[in-house]
Scaffold this motif. Structure first.
Motif, PDB file in Angstrom:
ATOM      1  N   UNK A 162       3.734   7.074 -13.187  1.00 31.26           N
ATOM      2  CA  UNK A 162       2.895   5.904 -12.910  1.00 31.26           C
ATOM      3  C   UNK A 162       1.779   6.300 -11.935  1.00 31.26           C
ATOM      4  N   UNK A 163       2.158   7.069 -10.911  1.00 34.84           N
ATOM      5  CA  UNK A 163       1.179   7.484  -9.911  1.00 34.84           C
ATOM      6  C   UNK A 163       0.161   8.453 -10.507  1.00 34.84           C
ATOM      7  N   UNK A 186     -10.710   4.393  -0.970  1.00 39.43           N
ATOM      8  CA  UNK A 186     -11.671   5.435  -1.291  1.00 39.43           C
ATOM      9  C   UNK A 186     -12.692   4.904  -2.288  1.00 39.43           C
ATOM     10  N   UNK A 189      -0.942   8.340 -13.511  1.00 38.35           N
ATOM     11  CA  UNK A 189      -1.901   7.476 -14.207  1.00 38.35           C
ATOM     12  C   UNK A 189      -2.905   6.885 -13.235  1.00 38.35           C
ATOM     13  N   UNK A 190      -2.413   6.399 -12.103  1.00 33.82           N
ATOM     14  CA  UNK A 190      -3.287   5.807 -11.091  1.00 33.82           C
ATOM     15  C   UNK A 190      -4.302   6.832 -10.587  1.00 33.82           C
ATOM     16  N   UNK A 198      -1.433  -0.564 -11.906  1.00 29.29           N
ATOM     17  CA  UNK A 198      -1.772   0.207 -10.715  1.00 29.29           C
ATOM     18  C   UNK A 198      -3.153   0.857 -10.871  1.00 29.29           C
ATOM     19  N   UNK A 199      -3.506   1.222 -12.116  1.00 28.29           N
ATOM     20  CA  UNK A 199      -4.814   1.817 -12.367  1.00 28.29           C
ATOM     21  C   UNK A 199      -5.945   0.896 -11.920  1.00 28.29           C
ATOM     22  N   UNK A 224       6.340   5.560  -5.491  1.00 23.58           N
ATOM     23  CA  UNK A 224       5.992   5.191  -6.861  1.00 23.58           C
ATOM     24  C   UNK A 224       6.420   6.292  -7.823  1.00 23.58           C
ATOM     25  N   UNK A 225       6.894   5.871  -8.967  1.00 24.33           N
ATOM     26  CA  UNK A 225       7.280   6.818 -10.014  1.00 24.33           C
ATOM     27  C   UNK A 225       6.135   7.800 -10.258  1.00 24.33           C
ATOM     28  N   UNK A 227      -9.670   5.055 -20.482  1.00 19.57           N
ATOM     29  CA  UNK A 227      -8.436   5.737 -20.873  1.00 19.57           C
ATOM     30  C   UNK A 227      -8.314   5.730 -22.401  1.00 19.57           C
ATOM     31  N   UNK A 285       1.930   1.276 -14.760  1.00 18.66           N
ATOM     32  CA  UNK A 285       0.851   2.269 -14.616  1.00 18.66           C
ATOM     33  C   UNK A 285      -0.504   1.609 -14.850  1.00 18.66           C
ATOM     34  N   UNK A 305       4.044   2.521  -1.047  1.00 15.12           N
ATOM     35  CA  UNK A 305       5.192   2.254  -1.905  1.00 15.12           C
ATOM     36  C   UNK A 305       5.579   3.543  -2.617  1.00 15.12           C
ATOM     37  N   UNK A 363      -6.856   7.850 -13.318  1.00 11.85           N
ATOM     38  CA  UNK A 363      -7.856   6.798 -13.556  1.00 11.85           C
ATOM     39  C   UNK A 363      -8.872   6.770 -12.425  1.00 11.85           C
ATOM     40  N   UNK A 364      -8.433   7.115 -11.204  1.00 15.71           N
ATOM     41  CA  UNK A 364      -9.354   7.078 -10.070  1.00 15.71           C
ATOM     42  C   UNK A 364     -10.297   8.273 -10.059  1.00 15.71           C
ATOM     43  N   UNK A 388      -5.689   6.460  -1.777  1.00 19.38           N
ATOM     44  CA  UNK A 388      -4.472   5.667  -1.979  1.00 19.38           C
ATOM     45  C   UNK A 388      -3.312   6.509  -2.508  1.00 19.38           C
ATOM     46  N   UNK A 446       1.467   6.781  -1.830  1.00 14.22           N
ATOM     47  CA  UNK A 446       2.443   6.323  -2.812  1.00 14.22           C
ATOM     48  C   UNK A 446       3.344   7.435  -3.334  1.00 14.22           C
ATOM     49  N   UNK A 502       0.830  -1.204   0.000  1.00 14.36           N
ATOM     50  CA  UNK A 502       0.000   0.000   0.000  1.00 14.36           C
ATOM     51  C   UNK A 502       0.859   1.247   0.000  1.00 14.36           C
TER      52      UNK A 502
END
Lengths: 689, 64
Positions: free
Chosen positions: A87-88, B60, A90-91, B17-18, A83-84, A288, B14, A81, A94-95, A349, A353, A79
């Motif tokens: 990459x983060x 979340x 993108x995460x 992780x998404x 993170x680049x 995406x 990526x 970590x 997307x959220x 989250x 990260x 949980x």
């Protein structure tokens, strides 16, 4: 030399921004190329990110590159970590990206594209991105605590409970209104209904495949799922044309609503790997992909904006949603300009990260700017349609009737000349029996996307395919939100009931699970059903409620940010959060007040209830009610909506009062009083795994 | 070539992780380094573990 070059580049960016804004502003009475809006938006984001974002990072909150982040302190390889940052990003994107920024701008297009574009740009730069960024910052400094926890930590337990109730209510309205968007898109559309139904067995197959056959092969199962989805869209056409099969997939709104309610119940008690997780993979990647395809499509096809820059409906008489430009434009476009929901993600989250605090600008501020760009693209997709088509699709049957001739005549009387033949041609192009009164935003966006994507690949021949592709893409991630939202609601309800009945808290117990899930589904199902039977289309009632709730949450989040800034003794720059908070307060409270007390029954809930009560007393029956009992139900619905609006207003006022109290306390205390977690501290609650 | 491969790996991380699946190699490296005496989940176990957890109410909610 580099500095000079970079300086020159920024001057060029500002110049381009000015030129594109001038083109948009000066093109009176002629259509403009949508690319000007894209250029204007991108330049505005770049300039805002480079200057305002950096100002907030350095001066307002003072990001500290030397400070350890939760990811460093509690690194558990899972949980927490480091993170680049890309990459983060993108995460995080997307959220936060969902259906909101796609639907809101489409509805707001009834006022013309200019008000929408301006609010999306100004709102994102000064409010939405600021909120996402500062909440992410504040949560990172508190071990990645959630928004509710932060409210409790900084503003006391009572404020914490109020905020949690606010979050729960917004979840109910969110799921209801999004489910309504899907219902509106699928009513009487066997092609769309067939493909959306197909996603269920496809997801189940992917689920079994990814869990047992080839565990964890995400790419493999997603490709298989995608191919099957495309096959479902292609198969949908013969199904919709077959006299035996088409009726099996043609449903009324009421039937679809009951199906979604039953589906939401089943989906949220089934194990996640079976249905929810695999559909989540499909919907995330499709989302995406579709966003990227839309961006490429607009850049290549360069469509012209057909909608006038400002329409006469800014006076509040519009058929899509009722209410004047102020405050209802700012309520209708919630996500895309400022969305309180993002505060939940930014304190979820993502802060766990972050490699380094300074990356909060890219991820928080930059992430919201990207989301805002999605809203701009949705607005473009709606505004490149013939305005007559737009209004035919988004006006309720109570206003434009149910046949093309009446609709064309009514819409022409509003000043948007269109012939019945044109309306029927569009319906044929996209493979539907009619496009009239397909409210909710999703079908309009789908026609706009089909125009753009068919210009990119396939031409008119593929219009129908792209239309149903767009419908499927929206339905897919809305249904994922419905599942996930029901689940979250269920846990919130279990938690809440658990304070009275401890047994309810056991998330493994079937009894507690079923009770809480029924309550969750019942709550949003009630609003969904009420929306479906509403003669003005439901979206008209529910979308403003959702907008008010979402902006209310944003006001809460920004209030916490303001309190944090004062407690940090950084109040000199607290105007950065106070400004958007005040604006949101003005908007939500004015909109709430009008929803309650406006004399026009199309806007005010109480006026609407009065109209029905009076008719009932005189023994008259008003549509949609068919009996006195149904009349009473409409009146009850109005009072429920009114009570909910009042509750939202009370919550936001209470939070602001708490905010003012804590700001005063912070000012009265000489030192820094903020509850940050310092670098060297022990982990809060040792992590498992 | 090397850059292209790194880009591919970054995009892969990526994308995973998404959908709520953290990097497995990072997890293994972390466990080996910090808890050498404890067992490490296989990729399959790891995947099932994170999949079950994504919607367990601890994270979340999904966005609008």
């Amino acid at each position: 030399m580099n500095r000079v070059l970079s300086g020159a580049a920024w001057v060029a960016a500002v110049a381009l921004l000015v030129v594109s804004a001038a083109v948009i502003a000066l093109s009176r009475g002629e259509t403009i190329n949508a690319l000007w809006i894209v250029v204007c938006a991108v330049c505005a984001y770049m300039v805002a990110y480079r200057f305002y974002g950096l100002f907030i990072a350095r001066r307002v909150v003072g990001l500290d590159p030397a400070r350890t982040t939760p990811a460093m302190r509690h690194n558990d390889g899972l949980d927490y970590v480091p993170t680049d940052k890309y990459v983060l990003f993108g995460h995080h994107f997307a959220a936060i990206a969902g259906a909101g920024p796609l639907v809101g701008p489409v509805l707001a297009a009834q006022m013309g594209y200019l008000p929408g574009v301006l609010w999306i740009l100004v709102g994102a730069v000064l409010a939405g991105a600021v909120q996402d960024f500062i909440v992410l910052f504040a949560s990172t400094r508190r071990d990645g605590r959630s928004l509710g926890d932060m409210v409790r930590m900084e503003m006391g337990p009572v404020a914490g409970v109020i905020a949690l109730i606010g979050v729960m209510l917004i979840m109910v309205i969110l799921v209801a209104v999004l489910a309504l968007v899907v219902v509106k898109a699928l009513v009487g559309s066997p092609w769309g209904t067939f493909t959306v139904f197909c996603t269920i067995p496809i997801a189940m197959f992917m689920g079994v495949y990814g869990r047992f056959l080839r565990p964890g092969r995400i790419a493999e199962m997603s490709v298989i799922g995608f191919v099957l989805l495309m096959a479902a869209i292609v198969l949908g056409q013969p199904v919709s044309e077959s006299p035996t099969l088409a009726p099996l997939f043609t449903f009324s709104g009421e039937a679809l609503a009951l199906m979604i309610i039953a589906y939401g119940f089943c989906a949220s008690v089934l194990p996640v790997w079976f249905l929810l997780a695999p559909r989540d993979y499909l919907s995330t990647f499709l989302k995406i992909g579709a966003i990227l395809a839309l961006a490429v499509g607009i850049a290549v096809v360069q469509p012209h904006m057909q909608m006038p820059s400002v329409t006469r409906f800014i006076d509040g008489s519009g058929p899509v949603f009722s209410g004047a430009l102020f405050p209802f434009l700012f309520i209708t476009i919630a996500c895309g300009a400022v969305s309180g929901f993002h505060a939940l993600i930014s304190s979820g989250t993502t802060p766990k990260m972050l490699e380094n605090e300074t990356q909060a600008r890219l991820i928080g501020y930059g992430g919201m700017l990207t989301e805002s760009f999605v809203a701009i693209m949705a607005l473009i997709a709606a505004c490149i349609l013939h305005p007559g088509v737009y209004f035919a699709m988004n006006s309720p049957p109570a206003l434009i009737g149910t046949d093309a001739a009446t609709a064309a005549q009514t819409i022409a009387s509003w000043g948007f000349a269109i012939t019945p033949a044109e309306l029927e041609q569009i319906a044929r192009d996209v493979g539907e029996s009619t496009i009239l009164s397909r409210a909710g935003g999703a079908p309009t966006l789908a026609v706009g996307m089909a125009e753009i994507l068919s210009g990119l690949i396939g031409g008119r021949g593929l219009m129908a395919f792209w239309y149903h592709f767009a419908i499927l893409f929206e339905a897919l991630f809305i249904l994922t939100t419905v599942d996930a939202g029901t689940r979250v609601l269920r846990f919130m309800i279990q938690d809440l009931l658990g304070t009275a009945v401890p047994a309810m808290r056991n998330t493994q117990s079937w009894g507690a699970n079923l009770v809480a899930t029924s309550l969750a589904v019942g709550a949003w199902g009630y609003f969904l059903y009420q929306g479906v039977i509403d003669p003005l289309g439901g979206i008209n009632t529910l979308w403003p409620l959702f907008g008010i709730a979402n902006q209310m949450l944003a006001a809460i989040a920004l209030t916490v940010c303001t309190v944090v800034l004062f407690k940090m003794k950084r109040q000199r720059h607290a105007w950065v959060t106070i400004l958007p908070t005040v604006w949101l307060l003005i908007c939500t409270l004015t909109a709430g007040w009008q929803k309650l007390f406006h004399p026009d029954p199309r806007i005010g809930f109480l006026a609407h209830a009065d109209g029905f009560s009076q008719a009932l007393a005189e023994g008259r029956i008003l549509a949609p009610a068919k009996s006195a009992a149904e009349m009473s139900r409409v009146i009850v619905n109005d009072y429920v909506d009114a009570a909910l609006t009042g509750l939202f207003m009370a919550i936001v006022v209470a939070m602001v009062v708490f905010g003012v109290i804590w700001v005063r306390r912070a000012l009265a205390t000489p030192g820094v009083t903020v509850n940050e977690v310092m670098g060297g501290q022990a982990p809060a609650g040792a992590r498992h795994a | 070539m090397r850059e292209a491969y790194d880009l591919y790996l970054g995009l892969r991380r990526a994308a995973r992780l998404m959908v709520g699946v953290p990097d497995y190699d990072t997890y293994v490296a972390h466990r080996r380094l910090n808890h050498p005496e404890e067992p490490v989940m296989s990729y399959e176990e790891f995947f099932r573990f994170v999949q079950d957890r994504r919607f367990d109410g601890s994270g979340p909610p999904r966005c609008c």
